[in-house]
Scaffold this motif. Structure first.
Motif, mmCIF file in Angstrom:
data_model
loop_
_atom_site.group_PDB
_atom_site.id
_atom_site.type_symbol
_atom_site.label_atom_id
_atom_site.label_comp_id
_atom_site.label_asym_id
_atom_site.label_seq_id
_atom_site.Cartn_x
_atom_site.Cartn_y
_atom_site.Cartn_z
ATOM 1 N N SER A 75 96.151 1.414 36.144
ATOM 2 C CA SER A 75 95.551 1.446 37.488
ATOM 3 C C SER A 75 94.741 0.179 37.713
ATOM 4 O O SER A 75 94.172 -0.391 36.781
ATOM 5 N N LYS A 135 98.887 3.047 39.707
ATOM 6 C CA LYS A 135 97.909 3.285 40.774
ATOM 7 C C LYS A 135 97.331 1.946 41.229
ATOM 8 O O LYS A 135 96.780 1.210 40.428
ATOM 9 N N SER A 183 88.923 2.465 37.755
ATOM 10 C CA SER A 183 90.264 1.978 37.440
ATOM 11 C C SER A 183 90.256 1.186 36.135
ATOM 12 O O SER A 183 89.203 0.846 35.596
#
Length: 372
Positions: free
Chosen positions: A8, A40, A73
């Motif tokens: 991510s 992501k 993230s």
């Protein structure tokens, strides 16, 4: 210990308003992340320091995130733009730059998560505390690429020890084949009646539009009156509500053109890629802004540039060996505009494949990140 695979990613740039170059940058990095296969992909979101409605519309990105979730993230990426500079005369600017770029980067590094700085530009950082924080972030980042050697030199002189790489402006990766047809092409060509086309790109700000009216228009009007084979096209990349003085200066430009009995075509900006398609229809582009000029050069157009920003636009034209096309507004005299048009109107810019490859490295770094 084997480093954690990055699945991510959070991207951060100047994506809160409709600025043409910044929107294109965000789009290019977003699409490259998608192609690279990140599970992501999100954008930094915190009040007006993250992404705005215009960028959301351009990309179809609809995710709403809290500041806390933005910091969770696997990696944080500062994408192309003029992020790393500051004017000490504007204390608010220093705080905003810190909050937008440096604070989240420091949080990621504090949590032992990687930060990447890809294709950014910079200039003097006059606010000392901000400079120190920027240097700290750069030194601890995994990959740092600067869009010009001037930015690298500034931060090397400030004491950056991290190995940084000079690439080129990411917008130079744009090619004609990437563009859709211009949506108003039929209407534009009907008005042009076979004439060549010159785009005058109007800037933001009261002073900037005043400079267009007072310094650029006299020479441009003289050129157009002597060269009837050209149609003038005007546009901008501004979607915000204008103040009264800015409206006045903006309208004054149109009045001066009409008083000179020059008809012109006006395009209402609403999509960054359609602006690229408009540029692709032009033979020559006149602009005060960096990335309108960069895209015009990437598309092989003749360009004359009269920037008001210090250094960054000059750096670009120097890098492509076209410095004579660029005259800073503070040095510009009325008669110079006419001379620049006469000199460069039939001399399109050629960008070498070597330089395009350097620009591509800013995006290609994303492929390296996901492979780690």
């Amino acid at each position: 210990m084997k480093p954690k695979k990055i699945k991510s990613i959070i991207l951060q740039g100047y994506l809160h308003d409709a600025n043409f170059g910044d929107i294109l940058s965000g789009y290019l990095f977003y699409k490259r992340c998608q192609n690279a296969g990140f599970q992501k992909i999100d954008f930094f979101q915190f009040r007006n320091l993250g992404i705005g409605d215009f960028f959301r519309k351009q990309t179809g990105y609809t995710v709403k995130k809290s500041l806390l979730s933005c910091l969770k993230s696997d990696a944080f990426v500062i994408i192309s733009g003029g992020s790393f500079w500051n004017d000490k005369r504007n204390p608010h600017d220093a705080l905003v730059r810190f909050a937008r770029f440096i604070f989240p980067a420091l949080i990621y590094q504090l949590r032992h998560k990687p930060v990447y700085i890809l294709g950014v530009g910079g200039g003097p950082v006059d606010t000392l505390w901000l400079r120190k924080k920027m240097i700290k972030v750069i030194n601890k980042s995994k990959i740092v690429t600067f869009r010009d050697d001037s930015t690298k030199k500034i931060f090397d002189d400030y004491g950056v020890k991290k190995e940084t790489v000079v690439t080129a402006d990411t917008m130079l990766t744009i090619r004609k084949e990437m563009l859709d047809p211009f949506e108003e092409s039929e209407k534009l060509n009907k008005i042009a009646e076979g004439r060549k086309k010159i785009l005058l790109h109007l800037p933001d700000g009261v002073n900037e539009n005043s400079c267009v009216a007072d310094k650029i228009l006299p020479g441009l009007i003289q050129f157009l009156c002597e060269h009837k084979e050209y149609l003038l096209v005007i546009s901008n990349d501004n979607k915000r509500e204008l103040g009264e003085e800015e409206k006045y200066q903006n309208e004054r430009i149109r009045i001066l053109l009409k008083d000179a009995a020059l008809n012109f075509y006006e395009y209402k900006y609403h999509d960054s890629w359609q602006m690229c398609s408009l540029i692709n229809e032009m033979d020559c582009v006149i602009t005060l802004k960096l990335h309108v000029g960069v895209v015009s050069c990437a598309l092989g157009k003749s360009v004359v540039s009269f920037p008001v920003h210090r250094e960054k636009t000059d750096n670009f034209y120097r890098m492509i060996n076209q410095s004579e096309r660029c005259i800073n507004m503070r040095k510009l005299e009325k008669e110079m505009v006419y001379g620049q048009l006469c000199r460069f109107i039939n001399q399109p810019v050629f960008i070498s494949e070597e330089l395009r490859t350097e620009a591509e490295k800013n995006l290609a770094a994303l492929d390296q990140i996901i492979e780690k």
